[in-house]
Design an enzyme around this catalytic site. Sequence first.
Site, PDB file in Angstrom:
ATOM      1  N   TYR A 128       4.232   4.034   0.652  1.00  0.00           N
ATOM      2  CA  TYR A 128       4.806   4.603   1.795  1.00  0.00           C
ATOM      3  C   TYR A 128       5.898   3.352   2.307  1.00  0.00           C
ATOM      4  O   TYR A 128       6.125   3.049   3.547  1.00  0.00           O
ATOM      5  CB  TYR A 128       3.887   4.889   3.002  1.00  0.00           C
ATOM      6  N   MET A 140       0.831  -1.349   0.056  1.00  0.00           N
ATOM      7  CA  MET A 140       0.128  -0.044  -0.010  1.00  0.00           C
ATOM      8  C   MET A 140       0.793   1.384  -0.027  1.00  0.00           C
ATOM      9  O   MET A 140       0.347   2.520   0.266  1.00  0.00           O
ATOM     10  CB  MET A 140      -0.897   0.093   1.094  1.00  0.00           C
ATOM     11  N   GLN A 186     -10.602  -2.441   1.994  1.00  0.00           N
ATOM     12  CA  GLN A 186      -9.906  -2.919   3.148  1.00  0.00           C
ATOM     13  C   GLN A 186      -9.982  -2.197   4.618  1.00  0.00           C
ATOM     14  O   GLN A 186      -9.491  -2.461   5.535  1.00  0.00           O
ATOM     15  CB  GLN A 186      -8.707  -3.715   2.902  1.00  0.00           C
ATOM     16  N   GLY A 191       4.886  -9.665   3.948  1.00  0.00           N
ATOM     17  CA  GLY A 191       5.518  -9.785   5.207  1.00  0.00           C
ATOM     18  C   GLY A 191       4.756 -10.641   6.416  1.00  0.00           C
ATOM     19  O   GLY A 191       3.569 -10.520   6.347  1.00  0.00           O
ATOM     20  N   GLU A 192       5.535 -11.034   7.040  1.00  0.00           N
ATOM     21  CA  GLU A 192       4.731 -12.022   8.139  1.00  0.00           C
ATOM     22  C   GLU A 192       4.276 -11.097   9.443  1.00  0.00           C
ATOM     23  O   GLU A 192       3.522 -11.582  10.269  1.00  0.00           O
ATOM     24  CB  GLU A 192       6.010 -12.991   8.728  1.00  0.00           C
ATOM     25  N   GLN A 198      -3.218 -12.179   7.899  1.00  0.00           N
ATOM     26  CA  GLN A 198      -3.460 -12.005   6.331  1.00  0.00           C
ATOM     27  C   GLN A 198      -2.560 -12.942   5.539  1.00  0.00           C
ATOM     28  O   GLN A 198      -3.307 -13.540   4.441  1.00  0.00           O
ATOM     29  CB  GLN A 198      -2.821 -10.527   5.916  1.00  0.00           C
ATOM     30  N   HIS A 231       9.455  -3.462   3.319  1.00  0.00           N
ATOM     31  CA  HIS A 231       8.908  -3.540   2.013  1.00  0.00           C
ATOM     32  C   HIS A 231      10.350  -4.064   1.140  1.00  0.00           C
ATOM     33  O   HIS A 231      10.186  -4.797   0.168  1.00  0.00           O
ATOM     34  CB  HIS A 231       8.204  -2.088   1.445  1.00  0.00           C
ATOM     35  N   ARG A 273       2.304   2.995   9.153  1.00  0.00           N
ATOM     36  CA  ARG A 273       1.554   3.647  10.448  1.00  0.00           C
ATOM     37  C   ARG A 273       2.479   4.119  11.433  1.00  0.00           C
ATOM     38  O   ARG A 273       1.992   4.912  12.184  1.00  0.00           O
ATOM     39  CB  ARG A 273       0.301   2.752  10.754  1.00  0.00           C
TER      40      ARG A 273
END
Length: 289
Positions: free
Chosen positions: A32, A30, A61, A147-148, A153, A37, A187
């Site tokens: 940023y 998503m 979502q 990513g874990e 997810q 990442h 975030r």
Amino acid sequence: MQIYHSPLDLQVTAWKWRSQGVNVGLVPTMGYLHQGHVSLMKHARDRANKVIVSLFVNPTQFGPNEDLSRYPRDFEHDVAVAEQAGVDVLFAPTPLDMYDDGSPVWVDVPDMALRLCGKTRPTHFRGVTTVVTKLLMLAMPQFAVFGEKDWQQLQILRRMVSALNIPVELIGCPIVREADGLALSSRNVNLAAEERRQAVNIYAGLTMAATRVADGVTDVSQLVADVQAYYERSMSLGRIDYLEVFHPFTLQPLASITGPARIAAAVFFEKARLIDNMALNNDLLSDPA
Ligand code: PAF
């Protein structure tokens, strides 16, 4: 690096690559972009001939009172990070590009989607599974990397891919952390300074749980009560959303730890809800993928 906004442009390129037998890896994000990442992109770069990164703040979502409008965005920065990581195609559609205005169509894994994060975000995973299905249909990758940190997810997506016979391998990459242990998240930028200082205790509490289990503790209610008390003592600015011990792949809650187990937490701060998770008995864990 090519930048595509149109889903059709991506699909045409992906189709060409697929028909030429090119090995394509997809990293859905998503945006940023941070070092977490980058680790996913590096993993894809090492395995694939072509790496596609999607950059899409997916509105479906986010619930009605969630942080869609506050979700951080920095397109120029993301382009530079992806370029530096050796990405071949950056796919950055708008919501209008991704969703037509007809009646909604959902891909859903309802049982797993209503556990853990799903208790306070009941429509979240339906949005994730729907958009990831679309991204897989557009990019047609041999594998996709996640990513874990978003452990739930990843397990839901594995179930989706298996149930729908989608021909793709899903790869989970370890959580990347700040030096003090806080899991990297887009975030984190929405935390005030004192919240940031306290937020490291999410990780510290999970580590405490893992140490206790390594020392022989098996009773989940005692373990969760101890970590919860620690959170309440150390994070006056945070509000616990959930703290749970569960089976790593089915996500079913566990009463005692006698086999594979994972602990996960979500904590609300004023402008950010943070999640983290940890294996409780690494030696017993074997990834089904
Ligand atoms: O993990 C994320 O960043 C998102 O949930 C994903 C997988 C890119 C879908 O929007």
